[in-house]
Design a protein around this motif. Sequence first.
Motif, PDB file in Angstrom:
ATOM      1  N   ASN A 111       5.226   3.024   3.800  1.00 15.24           N
ATOM      2  CA  ASN A 111       4.110   3.436   2.683  1.00 15.24           C
ATOM      3  C   ASN A 111       3.589   2.243   2.411  1.00 15.24           C
ATOM      4  N   ASP A 112       2.447   2.252   1.568  1.00 14.76           N
ATOM      5  CA  ASP A 112       1.539   1.148   0.913  1.00 14.76           C
ATOM      6  C   ASP A 112       2.631   0.485   0.086  1.00 14.76           C
ATOM      7  N   GLN A 138      -0.881  -0.963   6.918  1.00 17.18           N
ATOM      8  CA  GLN A 138      -0.334  -0.676   5.645  1.00 17.18           C
ATOM      9  C   GLN A 138      -1.154  -1.308   4.502  1.00 17.18           C
ATOM     10  N   SER A 216       1.768   7.005  -4.376  1.00 13.28           N
ATOM     11  CA  SER A 216       2.333   7.159  -2.901  1.00 13.28           C
ATOM     12  C   SER A 216       3.025   5.613  -2.530  1.00 13.28           C
ATOM     13  N   SER A 217       2.789   4.630  -3.424  1.00  8.24           N
ATOM     14  CA  SER A 217       3.188   3.142  -3.176  1.00  8.24           C
ATOM     15  C   SER A 217       4.700   3.005  -3.269  1.00  8.24           C
ATOM     16  N   THR A 218       5.123   1.982  -2.778  1.00  2.99           N
ATOM     17  CA  THR A 218       6.680   1.466  -3.112  1.00  2.99           C
ATOM     18  C   THR A 218       6.219   0.352  -3.599  1.00  2.99           C
ATOM     19  N   GLN A 244      11.100   4.674  -5.252  1.00  5.96           N
ATOM     20  CA  GLN A 244       9.604   3.951  -5.141  1.00  5.96           C
ATOM     21  C   GLN A 244       9.657   2.481  -5.810  1.00  5.96           C
TER      22      GLN A 244
END
Length: 251
Positions: A111-112, A138, A216-218, A244
Motif C-alpha cells: 500500500n501507499d 509505491q 488506502s494508505s497505511t 492502517q
Amino acid sequence: MGSPRKIRCTVEAITDHGGRVYTVDLVPQSAVPGFRPGQFLHLTVDDYDPSGFWPESRVFSIASSPLERSRLRICYSVKGRYTTKMEQVLKVGGEIWIKLPYGDFVIDGANDAVLLAGGTGISAFTAFLEALTPGDSQAVTLVYGARTPGLLLFQDMILAQLAAVPKLNVLLFTETPDKVFAQRMAVLPHAPQCLSGRISLSSVLGPPSSVPSPPSSTFYLSGPPIMLSTLGNELSKRGLAASQIRTDAWE
C-alpha cells in the motif's frame, strides 16, 4: 533474517545536534546479523559479561542501512535517567554492547505509505527512505516534525531522495518558526513543504490532501509517546482501520 546476537561495539563518532539530541555511529567488533529497515536494537552502557545476565538497556531504532553492516547508527534525545547516563558515558573510542535485531515495524510495500516521524523517531524510517529508488511504484509521504530546523536529522539524505524519487513527498514541521529555513527550502528544485507548529493531520490530509488516496494508505507513526497517542487517536477518528495504523512504541 538473523537471530538476535549480542555484539561489542566501538563508538566511532558522536554528532551533537544541539538540544541534547545525538547521533551515534558504532563499529561492531563481530558479524552483525541481517536486519530489516525499521527494526531496533538494545544498547547498554553498563559492563556486560557474556557469561552472565544482560544488564539494563534501552531500545533504539537502527538508523543505518542493512546493506552496510560494518557500521551501525542510532539517534537519541536525552529524556530521562538512562539517556542522561548515555550522554555522560558515551565517548568516541569507548566500547558498549548491543543486541539485535528486534521488532516488526517494517513498511509493507503493498500500500501507499505515510510516515509520521517526530524528533529522533525519524531513525525508524531512514533505512527505508535511503533504499527508495526512482522506479518505485509505491507512493511514500514523509511527514517529519522537530523543535527546530537544526533538529530535523538526515536532511541531506531526505532532500536528495526527494529530488531523485518521483513518488516521494515530504512535509516538514518545526515548532519554532524559521523564515530563513523555509526560504532556503523553497528555492530548491524539489522543495519540501515547510510548516510551523507540531505535526497536524489537517495539514497532511487536507483539503487539499498531501497524501495520495488516504483511505488506502497505511500510516506509520514513530516518535514521542504523546505524538503517537494524539495522532493515532486522530487517525482512528477519521475512520482509518486499525490495520492502517502502525505504531513504533520506542519509548
